[in-house]
Motif scaffolding. Structure first.
Motif, PDB file in Angstrom:
ATOM      1  N   ALA A  47       0.992  -1.414  -0.080  1.00  0.00           N
ATOM      2  CA  ALA A  47      -0.088   0.041   0.076  1.00  0.00           C
ATOM      3  C   ALA A  47       0.975   1.357   0.007  1.00  0.00           C
ATOM      4  O   ALA A  47       0.561   2.132  -0.635  1.00  0.00           O
ATOM      5  CB  ALA A  47      -1.072  -0.054   1.187  1.00  0.00           C
ATOM      6  N   GLY A  48       1.895   1.408   0.696  1.00  0.00           N
ATOM      7  CA  GLY A  48       2.812   2.477   0.896  1.00  0.00           C
ATOM      8  C   GLY A  48       3.548   2.520  -0.399  1.00  0.00           C
ATOM      9  O   GLY A  48       3.675   3.808  -0.782  1.00  0.00           O
ATOM     10  N   PHE A  49       4.083   1.661  -1.172  1.00  0.00           N
ATOM     11  CA  PHE A  49       4.684   1.712  -2.383  1.00  0.00           C
ATOM     12  C   PHE A  49       3.468   2.303  -3.527  1.00  0.00           C
ATOM     13  O   PHE A  49       4.136   3.228  -4.136  1.00  0.00           O
ATOM     14  CB  PHE A  49       5.086   0.340  -2.957  1.00  0.00           C
ATOM     15  CG  PHE A  49       5.843   0.112  -4.300  1.00  0.00           C
ATOM     16  CD1 PHE A  49       7.444   0.561  -3.932  1.00  0.00           C
ATOM     17  CD2 PHE A  49       5.272   0.410  -5.337  1.00  0.00           C
ATOM     18  CE1 PHE A  49       8.150   0.503  -5.322  1.00  0.00           C
ATOM     19  CE2 PHE A  49       6.004   0.421  -6.660  1.00  0.00           C
ATOM     20  CZ  PHE A  49       7.407   0.545  -6.372  1.00  0.00           C
ATOM     21  N   LEU A  50       2.603   1.653  -3.576  1.00  0.00           N
ATOM     22  CA  LEU A  50       1.371   2.247  -4.416  1.00  0.00           C
ATOM     23  C   LEU A  50       1.286   3.744  -4.236  1.00  0.00           C
ATOM     24  O   LEU A  50       1.024   4.643  -5.181  1.00  0.00           O
ATOM     25  CB  LEU A  50       0.328   1.609  -4.316  1.00  0.00           C
ATOM     26  CG  LEU A  50       0.202   0.247  -4.921  1.00  0.00           C
ATOM     27  CD1 LEU A  50      -1.134  -0.613  -4.599  1.00  0.00           C
ATOM     28  CD2 LEU A  50       0.543  -0.130  -6.302  1.00  0.00           C
ATOM     29  N   ALA A  51       0.964   4.120  -3.039  1.00  0.00           N
ATOM     30  CA  ALA A  51       0.651   5.427  -2.476  1.00  0.00           C
ATOM     31  C   ALA A  51       2.082   6.591  -3.046  1.00  0.00           C
ATOM     32  O   ALA A  51       1.600   7.795  -3.159  1.00  0.00           O
ATOM     33  CB  ALA A  51       0.723   5.462  -0.934  1.00  0.00           C
ATOM     34  N   GLY A  52       2.982   5.879  -3.143  1.00  0.00           N
ATOM     35  CA  GLY A  52       4.297   6.747  -3.591  1.00  0.00           C
ATOM     36  C   GLY A  52       4.366   7.101  -4.797  1.00  0.00           C
ATOM     37  O   GLY A  52       5.194   7.902  -5.236  1.00  0.00           O
ATOM     38  N   LEU A  53       3.825   6.246  -5.760  1.00  0.00           N
ATOM     39  CA  LEU A  53       4.019   6.660  -7.193  1.00  0.00           C
ATOM     40  C   LEU A  53       3.451   7.618  -7.807  1.00  0.00           C
ATOM     41  O   LEU A  53       2.423   8.292  -7.194  1.00  0.00           O
ATOM     42  CB  LEU A  53       3.167   5.420  -7.961  1.00  0.00           C
ATOM     43  CG  LEU A  53       4.037   3.795  -7.551  1.00  0.00           C
ATOM     44  CD1 LEU A  53       3.012   2.802  -8.213  1.00  0.00           C
ATOM     45  CD2 LEU A  53       5.263   3.846  -7.635  1.00  0.00           C
ATOM     46  N   THR A  54       4.242   8.258  -8.741  1.00  0.00           N
ATOM     47  CA  THR A  54       3.805   9.613  -9.103  1.00  0.00           C
ATOM     48  C   THR A  54       3.400   9.446 -10.515  1.00  0.00           C
ATOM     49  O   THR A  54       3.404   8.293 -11.126  1.00  0.00           O
ATOM     50  CB  THR A  54       5.049  10.395  -9.358  1.00  0.00           C
ATOM     51  OG1 THR A  54       6.100   9.781  -9.699  1.00  0.00           O
ATOM     52  CG2 THR A  54       5.416  11.028  -7.803  1.00  0.00           C
ATOM     53  N   GLY A  55       3.029  10.409 -11.429  1.00  0.00           N
ATOM     54  CA  GLY A  55       2.327  10.540 -12.586  1.00  0.00           C
ATOM     55  C   GLY A  55       2.965   9.798 -13.947  1.00  0.00           C
ATOM     56  O   GLY A  55       2.326   9.549 -14.740  1.00  0.00           O
ATOM     57  N   GLU A  56       4.193   9.536 -13.800  1.00  0.00           N
ATOM     58  CA  GLU A  56       5.174   9.051 -14.867  1.00  0.00           C
ATOM     59  C   GLU A  56       4.843   7.329 -14.955  1.00  0.00           C
ATOM     60  O   GLU A  56       5.138   6.722 -15.897  1.00  0.00           O
ATOM     61  CB  GLU A  56       6.314   9.357 -14.647  1.00  0.00           C
ATOM     62  CG  GLU A  56       7.275   8.682 -13.718  1.00  0.00           C
ATOM     63  CD  GLU A  56       7.373   9.557 -12.383  1.00  0.00           C
ATOM     64  OE1 GLU A  56       8.280   9.598 -11.670  1.00  0.00           O
ATOM     65  OE2 GLU A  56       6.585  10.636 -12.361  1.00  0.00           O
ATOM     66  N   TRP A  57       4.297   6.878 -13.905  1.00  0.00           N
ATOM     67  CA  TRP A  57       3.911   5.352 -13.832  1.00  0.00           C
ATOM     68  C   TRP A  57       2.937   4.899 -14.534  1.00  0.00           C
ATOM     69  O   TRP A  57       1.918   5.371 -14.472  1.00  0.00           O
ATOM     70  CB  TRP A  57       3.818   4.724 -12.456  1.00  0.00           C
ATOM     71  CG  TRP A  57       5.014   4.871 -11.705  1.00  0.00           C
ATOM     72  CD1 TRP A  57       5.788   5.801 -10.996  1.00  0.00           C
ATOM     73  CD2 TRP A  57       6.088   3.927 -11.403  1.00  0.00           C
ATOM     74  NE1 TRP A  57       7.011   5.439 -10.440  1.00  0.00           N
ATOM     75  CE2 TRP A  57       7.171   4.328 -10.533  1.00  0.00           C
ATOM     76  CE3 TRP A  57       5.915   2.709 -11.877  1.00  0.00           C
ATOM     77  CZ2 TRP A  57       8.082   3.489 -10.498  1.00  0.00           C
ATOM     78  CZ3 TRP A  57       6.963   1.721 -11.406  1.00  0.00           C
ATOM     79  CH2 TRP A  57       8.146   2.001 -10.815  1.00  0.00           C
ATOM     80  N   ALA A  58       3.300   3.816 -15.493  1.00  0.00           N
ATOM     81  CA  ALA A  58       2.087   3.531 -16.376  1.00  0.00           C
ATOM     82  C   ALA A  58       1.596   2.122 -16.077  1.00  0.00           C
ATOM     83  O   ALA A  58       0.710   1.846 -16.299  1.00  0.00           O
ATOM     84  CB  ALA A  58       2.840   3.354 -17.853  1.00  0.00           C
ATOM     85  N   GLY A  59       2.542   1.282 -15.164  1.00  0.00           N
ATOM     86  CA  GLY A  59       1.946   0.107 -14.816  1.00  0.00           C
ATOM     87  C   GLY A  59       2.699  -0.713 -14.116  1.00  0.00           C
ATOM     88  O   GLY A  59       3.894  -0.350 -14.003  1.00  0.00           O
TER      89      GLY A  59
END
Length: 274
Positions: A47-59
């Motif tokens: 959950a923490g990893f997902l929360a830290g992702l920014t807009g450049e992430w595609a998948g």
């Protein structure tokens, strides 16, 4: 240049071939602004990893133990993934939503069809873990009759019968001690860990049918090697890995056709170097 990012998550993850396959696809497709990484993530840190992702992430590609743990963290899940309660692919949509899918199931079907296996009258599954449920879902499109699952516990047997009921596949379960009987089926799907089927080698029939062994390292397994010697068709874990990765690349990048052969060759080179 805006960099686009993707990665595979899991624990353990150091062995994963996904970066090799996806990077080979990016190079062939001319996607110089795409990166694909690998991160050690378990249920407690997902959950923490997902929360830290920014807009450049595609998948993201997900392996164990995250395929079920990720579901409550998603905005939507495809019918394919929901059918086995397992997500191995997360795509971040343009409006910021997290969509979960399962490319293992169509990847299995595509890998079988590549070897000319479109329909079988019956099949056997060795094992009853998460991969076995995906195998059952794939067999719903391939097997016209009964699937016999060879398992180690009554609890696992009940789970496999329940999955069969949910997926519309008639499933009969047998104890693992009878697993040698599985090898006479027209299609045998081995979903067990490395070494688990080695003791079955001497029971391979003189003229075996088809074997789908989901392992890719070490390869060939003792069972796959004996199967090939007998002239039976063999589908390996790398076949599955490549076919499901093709679908991931297409979903994440929006490209219509990922380079299957290039990705397979990259995987073969990486495995031979280990």
């Amino acid at each position: 240049m805006t960099v686009r990012k993707a990665a595979v998550l899991g624990s353990p993850i150091a062995h994963s071939l996904s970066p090799v396959l996806h990077r080979a696809a990016y190079a062939e497709l001319g996607l110089a602004d795409w990166e694909y990484g690998r991160f050690e993530v378990d249920e407690s840190t997902l959950a923490g990893f997902l929360a830290g992702l920014t807009g450049e992430w595609a998948g993201l590609s997900l392996t164990m133990p995250l395929k079920r743990a990720v579901i409550p963290l998603l905005d939507e899940v495809t019918a394919t993934a929901a059918s086995v309660e397992a997500v191995n692919t997360v795509v971040f949509t343009a409006d910021g939503r997290r969509r979960g899918d399962n490319t293992d199931i169509p990847g299995m079907i595509a890998a079988l069809r590549e070897r000319g296996i479109d329909k079988v009258e019956s099949a056997a599954i060795l094992g009853a873990g998460a991969t076995a449920s995906s195998a059952l879902a794939a067999l719903a499109s391939v097997c016209t009759g009964e699937v016999v699952a060879y398992v180690r516990s009554a609890e696992r047997a009940a789970e496999m019968r329940e999955w069969g009921s949910r997926l519309g596949v008639p499933v009969r379960t047998e104890e693992w001690s009878e697993a040698a009987r599985a090898l006479s089926a027209p299609l045998v799907v081995a979903t067990t860990p490395a070494g688990a089927t080695d003791a079955l080698v001497e029971a391979v029939p003189e003229r075996p049918g088809a074997l789908f062994d989901v392992l890719y390292d070490p390869w060939p397994t003792a069972l796959a090697a004996r199967w090939s010697t007998g002239g039976g068709a063999v589908v390996g874990g790398l076949d599955l890995l490549v076919h499901q990765a093709v679908l991931q690349v297409e979903q994440m990048t929006g490209c219509e056709r990922a380079p299957l052969d290039v990705m397979r060759e990259a995987g073969e080179r990486a495995l031979s170097a280990r």
